[in-house]
Design a protein around this motif. Sequence first.
Motif, PDB file in Angstrom:
ATOM      1  N   UNK A  35      -5.461 -18.302  17.928  1.00  0.00           N
ATOM      2  CA  UNK A  35      -6.645 -19.074  17.535  1.00  0.00           C
ATOM      3  C   UNK A  35      -7.308 -18.397  16.344  1.00  0.00           C
ATOM      4  N   UNK A  36      -7.352 -17.087  16.373  1.00  0.00           N
ATOM      5  CA  UNK A  36      -7.953 -16.316  15.277  1.00  0.00           C
ATOM      6  C   UNK A  36      -7.263 -16.629  13.953  1.00  0.00           C
ATOM      7  N   UNK A  39      -7.938 -20.167  12.838  1.00  0.00           N
ATOM      8  CA  UNK A  39      -9.327 -20.301  12.383  1.00  0.00           C
ATOM      9  C   UNK A  39      -9.477 -19.784  10.949  1.00  0.00           C
ATOM     10  N   UNK A  40      -8.912 -18.623  10.691  1.00  0.00           N
ATOM     11  CA  UNK A  40      -9.002 -18.051   9.346  1.00  0.00           C
ATOM     12  C   UNK A  40      -8.254 -18.910   8.335  1.00  0.00           C
ATOM     13  N   UNK A  69     -13.159 -25.833  13.127  1.00  0.00           N
ATOM     14  CA  UNK A  69     -12.466 -25.176  12.017  1.00  0.00           C
ATOM     15  C   UNK A  69     -11.695 -26.201  11.187  1.00  0.00           C
TER      16      UNK A  69
ATOM     17  N   UNK B 207     -14.522 -11.740   6.750  1.00  0.00           N
ATOM     18  CA  UNK B 207     -14.151 -12.822   7.664  1.00  0.00           C
ATOM     19  C   UNK B 207     -13.622 -12.304   8.996  1.00  0.00           C
ATOM     20  N   UNK B 209     -13.263 -10.739  12.850  1.00  0.00           N
ATOM     21  CA  UNK B 209     -13.865 -10.934  14.168  1.00  0.00           C
ATOM     22  C   UNK B 209     -13.859  -9.588  14.880  1.00  0.00           C
ATOM     23  N   UNK B 231     -19.253 -21.356  12.997  1.00  0.00           N
ATOM     24  CA  UNK B 231     -17.956 -21.489  13.682  1.00  0.00           C
ATOM     25  C   UNK B 231     -17.915 -20.599  14.921  1.00  0.00           C
ATOM     26  N   UNK B 232     -17.218 -21.085  15.959  1.00  0.00           N
ATOM     27  CA  UNK B 232     -17.095 -20.300  17.189  1.00  0.00           C
ATOM     28  C   UNK B 232     -16.262 -19.047  16.934  1.00  0.00           C
TER      29      UNK B 232
END
Lengths: 143, 430
Positions: A35-36, A39-40, A69, B207, B209, B231-232
């Motif tokens: 997911x990361x 998303x990016x 996203x 960017x 996390x 954004x989540x």
Amino acid sequence: MAEFMRDPKYGTAAEIMALDWARLMGILEDPEASVFAKAKACQRLAVVGNHFAVDAIAPLLADPQLSHYARFALEPAPAFAADPALREAAGKLKGRLLVGVINSIAVRRDPEAIPLLGKLVNDPDPEVARAALEALARIRPPL
Amino acid sequence: MRKTGSISRRRLLAGAAAAPVIVPGSVLGKNGAVPPSERITLGGLGIGGRGAAVLRSFLEQPDVQFLAVCDVRNERREAIKTMADEKYGNRDCAAYRDQEELFARRDIDALLIATGDRWHTLLSVLAARAGKDVYCEKPCSMTIAESRALADTFQRLGRIYQAGTQRRNGANFVWACEMARSGKLGKLRALHAEAGPGNRWPPLTRHDWLPAEPEPSPQVVDWDRWLGPCPWRPYNAEYVKGRWRGYFDFHGGGILEWGSHTVDLCQWAAGKDETAPVEYVPYGMGADTPYRIECRYADGLRLVLRDSGFLGLGSCHIRFEGDAGWVETADGGEIRVSENLRPLAPSISKEEAGRATTNHVRDFLDCVKSRRQPRSHALAAGQAHIACHAAYIAFQLGRKLEFDPATDSFVADEQANRMRSRAMREPWRL
């Protein structure tokens, strides 16, 4: 220095954000990408994406974790590419994800979405109905 | 008429007329108290460190009554409620997690918004639609589109907005700006605005996390509400503890940290509150090297955002240069001028300079009552932020950009134009 998340295959946020649009598309289409990473990829495609990338982004509109996203990438995209994808999603989604898509349609002021929004103002979900009404107010040309 | 055991209306009124009515002196304005009818009722959202300092300035004012706090963190809700209750000697301050409950309070006139940057525009716009006047901490927006929405909303709805750019009410900054506005510097040639130092707030945000941590109960920290329109990403306590700066999703970057103040002052000094520069050229990368962004207005006036090379007068330097002299000042209060202007330069103490926030709060309250525009009104704040965002975009892209202030758009640069706005996470919208 804080330890940041990384995708096992695609690396850090900086590494993903440095990829070209074709590689970013590949991440979105890779079932093993996290997911990361997706998303990016979407956030970078917001700046460098083109109409080819829309095909990879659009399916994510239905993904609860990635729908926003996907809109992040589509909302600033050229008209001819993103509008059909958002309209199609608006015809299929429900609930909060539908509200998000309606909001993006409103930002883009897509006049071809007016008939669809006209139906959604009668949606039984009050959040959807309200979003559709506000979108119409934004998109309809002044009298 | 009713019989025994009940009281008739006539008897009740007759008794009331005969009995003395005790009215507190404060209601009548005795002993310097401001009667309730003259007080501005205030609510607060996201009151953390900076917000508490601003709130203290509000609470010092005799015509303010703080009624309610809203925060996604229980710890902060309780802390601000305690602060207010101790001030008033009661337990009346309400505490909410949901801002809709605060907006629904018809007895609240104005709101102090001091959340993280990501919420500033959306909350301000929602508050205006709910009929509230707003004092909102800076930066006021995350994008060019948000800046425009902010300005348009307050203009259309006729609500009062004061951005937390309190240096517009700081004695030394006011004097310096007046020197420029009055023509004492001659024709202005260059304005210099100190942006946040690159070694503390790099102009470019990240960017990344942070690693995911177990999400606490929403009653303790409402992570979904904390994110709001952003954004989540998975929860990590570090963001919530205040270490959200430097992340693209939550922070406008180092340029906006001080630029929201200093560019704002430059625009005010030059009479440019309703426009923005038309050209932006970035140099350097910040962090390890000095950086600057050379901007130019349509009339040729230069605006230079830079993070170094000032006279060491404190933080948030501004410097105005004209044909007839120059002036430079910062948060320390000292004013330096060219030799020919020394007879005019006042001596402003650090103490006096430090009253900027108090003056700014007073300005807001006076305007809530008079309905005049305060010094840092929404249009001025919006335009200054548009200039900062345009500079930030030029820095991110690493190239010269041309900008049309009439349309809020970049000339012949699709990528730059795509960066003027960000999609909000559902259900939020402007």
